[in-house]
Design an enzyme around this catalytic site. Structure first.
Site, PDB file in Angstrom:
ATOM      1  CG  HIS A  53      22.335  51.982  -3.546  1.00 35.58           C
ATOM      2  ND1 HIS A  53      22.366  52.933  -4.541  1.00 35.58           N
ATOM      3  CD2 HIS A  53      22.197  52.682  -2.396  1.00 35.58           C
ATOM      4  CE1 HIS A  53      22.238  54.138  -4.020  1.00 35.58           C
ATOM      5  NE2 HIS A  53      22.127  54.020  -2.702  1.00 35.58           N
ATOM      6  CG  HIS A  55      24.531  55.237   1.640  1.00 38.39           C
ATOM      7  ND1 HIS A  55      24.926  56.416   1.045  1.00 38.39           N
ATOM      8  CD2 HIS A  55      23.440  54.815   0.945  1.00 38.39           C
ATOM      9  CE1 HIS A  55      24.116  56.700   0.040  1.00 38.39           C
ATOM     10  NE2 HIS A  55      23.188  55.745  -0.037  1.00 38.39           N
ATOM     11  CD  GLN A 148      23.889  62.347   1.730  1.00 39.54           C
ATOM     12  OE1 GLN A 148      23.938  61.170   2.045  1.00 39.54           O
ATOM     13  NE2 GLN A 148      22.907  62.830   0.966  1.00 39.54           N
ATOM     14  CG  HIS A 206      22.347  58.618  -4.236  1.00 38.56           C
ATOM     15  ND1 HIS A 206      23.500  57.906  -4.286  1.00 38.56           N
ATOM     16  CD2 HIS A 206      21.678  58.202  -3.120  1.00 38.56           C
ATOM     17  CE1 HIS A 206      23.541  57.074  -3.240  1.00 38.56           C
ATOM     18  NE2 HIS A 206      22.451  57.231  -2.519  1.00 38.56           N
ATOM     19  CD  GLU A 209      17.111  58.919  -1.849  1.00 44.91           C
ATOM     20  OE1 GLU A 209      18.258  59.400  -1.931  1.00 44.91           O
ATOM     21  OE2 GLU A 209      16.768  58.123  -0.951  1.00 44.91           O
ATOM     22  CG  ASP A 305      19.644  53.558   0.413  1.00 47.47           C
ATOM     23  OD1 ASP A 305      20.760  53.879  -0.051  1.00 47.47           O
ATOM     24  OD2 ASP A 305      18.697  54.359   0.526  1.00 47.47           O
TER      25      ASP A 305
HETATM   26  N1  17E Z   1      21.877  59.517   1.365  1.00 46.37           N
HETATM   27  C1  17E Z   1      20.938  59.848   0.453  1.00 46.37           C
HETATM   28  O1  17E Z   1      21.041  60.897  -0.196  1.00 46.37           O
HETATM   29  N2  17E Z   1      19.897  59.022   0.267  1.00 46.37           N
HETATM   30  C2  17E Z   1      19.770  57.897   0.959  1.00 46.37           C
HETATM   31  N3  17E Z   1      18.715  57.104   0.747  1.00 46.37           N
HETATM   32  C3  17E Z   1      20.749  57.544   1.929  1.00 46.37           C
HETATM   33  C4  17E Z   1      21.794  58.380   2.089  1.00 46.37           C
HETATM   34  C5  17E Z   1      20.601  56.279   2.726  1.00 46.37           C
HETATM   35 FE   FE2 Z   2      21.477  55.596  -1.423  1.00 50.58          FE
END
Ligand code: 17E
Ligand code: FE2
Length: 420
Positions: A53, A55, A148, A206, A209, A305
């Protein structure tokens, strides 16, 4: 005659020192005749590290076009969506190539990267598809179509997800906790699964989070996985809200995750600094329920990440550094736990990514890593450099072991940081 004979390897999980034979890029039985012999002198040898994982499209953009002042996930997303407008294919490729070289030097030979598709020109996806071809056989890439700013909440999100898959994404992503409503979040998960099923792809979302204990989309992922028979092909990433759920809900959820055969990825570096930003104390740690998941038999991996991006300003692409931080966030300092830790950056993510022929065994590709440490606990404690990284029997990265001395009572003496 062997192409390569590696002597005195402390192969992880094997008692005593062993020798490894390589011919035509594969591990083969030992012979004494070899074109090249390397004595690794009792150093730890592991299969390649696997990064489940990261980006890559955002790496090395920290501070651009402005710093993330609050340090929150949401400000990070806002800063990144400004930076996306300046992306060019060359800009992305240059940054990605640099970090892939760092990762290879750290022993990483397989990487799954999320790539933002919330850009009508899909610049990052186009760039990463090209780099994936360039890097193949050195660092193998899996690309996740990652929305995103949301699939339903971003204008044209559904079409961009499909276009990214048609351009060659390997995996379908999602971000349900960022959609406008709970219902949109559920629909977005269903959309991602349907798209993945249509194209025969894996899923890596994702999911949850956030510290909001009402964010409950992993249950939707488990249900979709069960209904569509996609067990083993689905990963839930981040899932930080899980540690704020009540115990009864978490119990039911963990059982359903197990039943669905989901893989889980925790990202200790980013989530240590991104989560808990709305807490005034005690401040939550920002990781998922790793031990409970593992006790239930769920495959859990550690991800890096970010490398120097709007969400996390540090890092150099080393999974061992992420594992070190996880020890602290996850209370993973028990003797057994420390010994299992490297699984979470090697075999566990290899399983999540579906890598075939992975591991140090006769007949498999001769891919391996030599740490400058005698045991895996020492490797974690010291963040030991990777002395050699070998791909298909060829050394592709090398770090000369550091030599340190102290002058003590007028006498210069070596220091190894190893217990005698
Ligand atoms: N984008 C997101 O939604 N969450 C993250 N932890 C990163 C990017 C790095
Ligand atoms: Fe991520």
């Amino acid at each position: 005659m062997l192409d390569l004979l590696v002597r005195n390897a402390q192969v992880r999980g094997t008692a005593g020192l062993t020798d490894l034979g390589v011919r035509d890029g594969l591990f083969v039985p030992i012979e004494q005749d070899a074109r090249e012999t390397i004595d690794v002198a009792g150093r730890l040898v592991t299969p390649p590290l696997v990064e489940p994982h990261i980006h890559l499209d955002a790496v090395l953009t920290v501070g651009q076009p402005r710093p993330n002042v609050s340090g929150s996930l949401f400000e990070g997303i806002a800063v990144w969506s400004e930076r996306v407008k300046d992306l060019t294919v060359e800009d992305v490729k240059t940054r990605v190539r640099q970090v892939l070289r760092w990762q290879l030097a750290n022993g990483v030979q397989h990487v799954r990267s999320h790539v933002d598709i919330c850009d009508p020109s899909l610049t990052a996806v186009r760039a990463l598809v090209e780099v994936r071809e360039e890097a193949r056989g050195q660092v193998d890439l899996q690309l996740v179509a990652f929305p995103q700013l949301g699939i339903l909440s971003f204008d044209g999100g559904r079409e961009l997800m499909r276009e990214a898959v048609e351009l060659g994404a390997d995996v379908v992503g999602g971000i349900p906790h960022y959609e406008l409503t709970r219902e949109d979040g559920v629909e977005s998960v269903q959309f991602s699964f349907a798209l993945a099923e249509e194209f025969g792809l894996r899923v890596d979302i994702h999911c949850d989070e956030t510290d909001d204990d009402h964010s409950r989309f992993v249950e939707v992922m488990a249900a979709e996985t069960i209904r569509r028979n996609m067990s083993g092909r689905v990963t839930a990433s981040h899932t930080t809200a899980m540690h704020s759920y009540n115990a009864a809900y978490a119990y039911r959820l963990v059982n359903n995750i197990k039943r669905a055969g989901l893989h889980m990825v925790t990202n200790p570096l980013d989530n240590a600094v991104l989560q808990g930003r709305f807490d005034t104390g005690p401040i939550r740690r920002g990781h998922t329920r790793v031990k409970q998941l593992q006790e239930a038999g769920v495959n859990v991996c550690i991800g890096h990440d970010s490398v120097m991006d709007p969400w996390y300003p540090l890092g150099f692409g080393d999974p061992v550094q992420a594992a070190f931080v996880f020890v602290h966030l996850g209370h993973y300092s028990g003797d057994d736990e420390l010994r299992r830790l490297l699984d979470m950056v090697t075999v566990n993510p290899a399983l999540a990514l579906g890598l075939p022929n992975y591991g140090i065994a006769e007949g498999n590709p001769a891919d391996f890593v030599v740490f400058d440490a005698p045991t895996d606990v020492d490797a974690i404690r010291l963040g030991s450099r990777r002395h050699l990284v070998v791909r298909a029997g060829r050394v592709v990265a090398r770090t000369e072991p550091a030599q340190t001395t102290v002058t003590w009572d007028g006498d210069e003496q070596p220091v190894t940081f190893l217990r005698g």
